[in-house]
Design a protein around this motif. Structure first.
Motif, PDB file in Angstrom:
ATOM      1  N   TYR A  24       6.510  44.105  50.696  1.00  0.00           N
ATOM      2  CA  TYR A  24       6.087  45.672  50.553  1.00  0.00           C
ATOM      3  C   TYR A  24       4.697  45.868  51.175  1.00  0.00           C
ATOM      4  O   TYR A  24       4.047  45.332  51.115  1.00  0.00           O
ATOM      5  N   SER A  25       4.946  47.155  52.057  1.00  0.00           N
ATOM      6  CA  SER A  25       3.781  47.690  52.485  1.00  0.00           C
ATOM      7  C   SER A  25       3.034  48.454  51.395  1.00  0.00           C
ATOM      8  O   SER A  25       3.737  48.856  50.337  1.00  0.00           O
ATOM      9  N   CYS A  26       1.956  49.112  51.659  1.00  0.00           N
ATOM     10  CA  CYS A  26       1.190  49.813  50.673  1.00  0.00           C
ATOM     11  C   CYS A  26       1.931  51.206  50.683  1.00  0.00           C
ATOM     12  O   CYS A  26       1.865  51.647  49.541  1.00  0.00           O
ATOM     13  N   TRP A  27       2.463  51.657  51.847  1.00  0.00           N
ATOM     14  CA  TRP A  27       3.186  52.721  51.823  1.00  0.00           C
ATOM     15  C   TRP A  27       4.638  52.700  50.879  1.00  0.00           C
ATOM     16  O   TRP A  27       4.784  53.563  50.047  1.00  0.00           O
ATOM     17  N   ASP A  28       5.081  51.432  50.946  1.00  0.00           N
ATOM     18  CA  ASP A  28       6.372  51.296  49.946  1.00  0.00           C
ATOM     19  C   ASP A  28       6.005  51.248  48.609  1.00  0.00           C
ATOM     20  O   ASP A  28       6.365  51.894  47.768  1.00  0.00           O
ATOM     21  N   TYR A  29       4.714  50.707  48.378  1.00  0.00           N
ATOM     22  CA  TYR A  29       4.071  50.658  46.968  1.00  0.00           C
ATOM     23  C   TYR A  29       4.128  52.002  46.284  1.00  0.00           C
ATOM     24  O   TYR A  29       4.298  52.186  45.396  1.00  0.00           O
ATOM     25  N   VAL A  61       8.080  57.346  42.538  1.00  0.00           N
ATOM     26  CA  VAL A  61       9.505  57.497  42.001  1.00  0.00           C
ATOM     27  C   VAL A  61       9.359  57.081  40.450  1.00  0.00           C
ATOM     28  O   VAL A  61      10.066  57.764  39.525  1.00  0.00           O
ATOM     29  N   GLU A  62       8.752  56.257  40.209  1.00  0.00           N
ATOM     30  CA  GLU A  62       8.627  55.721  38.792  1.00  0.00           C
ATOM     31  C   GLU A  62       7.762  56.852  37.937  1.00  0.00           C
ATOM     32  O   GLU A  62       8.189  57.105  36.922  1.00  0.00           O
ATOM     33  N   VAL A  63       6.929  57.458  38.503  1.00  0.00           N
ATOM     34  CA  VAL A  63       6.204  58.602  38.144  1.00  0.00           C
ATOM     35  C   VAL A  63       7.320  59.616  37.592  1.00  0.00           C
ATOM     36  O   VAL A  63       7.222  59.957  36.531  1.00  0.00           O
ATOM     37  N   ILE A  64       8.117  60.078  38.534  1.00  0.00           N
ATOM     38  CA  ILE A  64       8.891  60.820  38.061  1.00  0.00           C
ATOM     39  C   ILE A  64       9.976  60.824  37.249  1.00  0.00           C
ATOM     40  O   ILE A  64      10.051  61.557  36.250  1.00  0.00           O
ATOM     41  N   LEU A  65      10.495  59.391  37.116  1.00  0.00           N
ATOM     42  CA  LEU A  65      11.152  58.834  36.102  1.00  0.00           C
ATOM     43  C   LEU A  65      10.333  58.688  34.800  1.00  0.00           C
ATOM     44  O   LEU A  65      11.023  59.229  33.763  1.00  0.00           O
ATOM     45  N   ALA A  66       9.249  58.525  34.754  1.00  0.00           N
ATOM     46  CA  ALA A  66       8.414  58.351  33.680  1.00  0.00           C
ATOM     47  C   ALA A  66       8.404  59.663  32.916  1.00  0.00           C
ATOM     48  O   ALA A  66       8.058  59.714  31.703  1.00  0.00           O
ATOM     49  N   PHE A 112       3.478  49.456  35.520  1.00  0.00           N
ATOM     50  CA  PHE A 112       2.166  48.491  35.712  1.00  0.00           C
ATOM     51  C   PHE A 112       2.314  47.461  36.482  1.00  0.00           C
ATOM     52  O   PHE A 112       1.371  46.990  37.053  1.00  0.00           O
ATOM     53  N   ASP A 113       3.550  46.700  36.535  1.00  0.00           N
ATOM     54  CA  ASP A 113       3.808  45.707  37.489  1.00  0.00           C
ATOM     55  C   ASP A 113       3.557  45.939  38.827  1.00  0.00           C
ATOM     56  O   ASP A 113       2.580  45.239  39.737  1.00  0.00           O
ATOM     57  N   MET A 114       4.306  47.022  39.163  1.00  0.00           N
ATOM     58  CA  MET A 114       4.117  47.442  40.722  1.00  0.00           C
ATOM     59  C   MET A 114       2.876  47.891  41.056  1.00  0.00           C
ATOM     60  O   MET A 114       2.028  47.606  42.165  1.00  0.00           O
ATOM     61  N   ASP A 125       0.515  44.970  41.329  1.00  0.00           N
ATOM     62  CA  ASP A 125       0.607  44.106  42.617  1.00  0.00           C
ATOM     63  C   ASP A 125       0.250  45.021  43.731  1.00  0.00           C
ATOM     64  O   ASP A 125      -0.471  44.004  44.514  1.00  0.00           O
ATOM     65  N   ALA A 126       0.503  46.223  43.628  1.00  0.00           N
ATOM     66  CA  ALA A 126      -0.117  46.888  45.134  1.00  0.00           C
ATOM     67  C   ALA A 126      -1.838  46.782  45.184  1.00  0.00           C
ATOM     68  O   ALA A 126      -2.223  46.619  46.040  1.00  0.00           O
ATOM     69  N   VAL A 127      -2.088  46.679  43.879  1.00  0.00           N
ATOM     70  CA  VAL A 127      -3.992  46.630  43.841  1.00  0.00           C
ATOM     71  C   VAL A 127      -4.253  45.345  44.301  1.00  0.00           C
ATOM     72  O   VAL A 127      -5.094  45.212  45.152  1.00  0.00           O
ATOM     73  N   GLY A 128      -3.469  44.211  43.616  1.00  0.00           N
ATOM     74  CA  GLY A 128      -3.829  42.836  44.120  1.00  0.00           C
ATOM     75  C   GLY A 128      -3.640  42.741  45.674  1.00  0.00           C
ATOM     76  O   GLY A 128      -4.291  41.595  46.112  1.00  0.00           O
ATOM     77  N   TYR A 129      -2.802  43.360  46.397  1.00  0.00           N
ATOM     78  CA  TYR A 129      -2.732  43.292  47.718  1.00  0.00           C
ATOM     79  C   TYR A 129      -3.906  44.077  48.490  1.00  0.00           C
ATOM     80  O   TYR A 129      -3.455  44.544  49.670  1.00  0.00           O
ATOM     81  N   GLY A 130      -4.568  44.944  47.838  1.00  0.00           N
ATOM     82  CA  GLY A 130      -5.444  45.650  48.466  1.00  0.00           C
ATOM     83  C   GLY A 130      -5.130  47.175  48.826  1.00  0.00           C
ATOM     84  O   GLY A 130      -5.648  47.982  49.418  1.00  0.00           O
ATOM     85  N   CYS A 131      -4.022  47.534  48.188  1.00  0.00           N
ATOM     86  CA  CYS A 131      -3.312  48.903  48.283  1.00  0.00           C
ATOM     87  C   CYS A 131      -4.052  49.892  47.476  1.00  0.00           C
ATOM     88  O   CYS A 131      -4.578  49.649  46.285  1.00  0.00           O
TER      89      CYS A 131
END
Length: 127
Positions: free
Chosen positions: A36-41, A47-52, A89-91, A94-100
């Protein structure tokens, strides 16, 4: 059953986008080791926020997504108590872990009198 906002969000996130040129060549579009790119994340988390935050009554809006605001709980995103936050929170982790740098569209308001409400099918802070 999905609400219309959910369907639109999922369609936006899942429909392939065709583009060429420099608009897609930035670092935010470079895949991380996850694929995944940072844009993907960012889009997945959007989308998760919309669902949440989907709701039908005020009583459903009681789950705070801590860390999504500017440092106070009434600026953090308020979600539906039935939403399972683990994938969100997992996503994000992961995103923050990859520097996003993941951005959340919160108001920046820290009102001590704000109440969680369901407004037009979306959990939000009011007051």
């Amino acid at each position: 059953m999905f609400q219309p906002s959910t369907i639109a969000a999922l369609a936006f996130a899942l429909v392939p986008v065709c583009s060429s040129g420099s608009a897609w060549s930035g670092a935010e579009h470079t895949p991380t080791a996850s694929g995944y790119s940072c844009w993907d994340y960012q889009k997945i988390i959007d989308v998760e926020v919309i669902l949440a935050t989907e709701c039908t009554s005020n009583s459903e809006c009681s789950q705070i997504l801590y860390g999504t605001g500017v440092g106070c709980s009434t600026d953090d995103i308020i979600g539906n108590h039935n939403y399972d936050t683990s994938y969100f929170f997992d996503m994000w982790d992961d995103a923050v872990g990859y520097g996003c740098a993941i951005e959340f569209d919160t108001s920046g308001d820290c009102s001590s009198t704000a109440s969680a409400v369901c407004s037009s099918g979306v959990c939000t802070w009011e007051g």
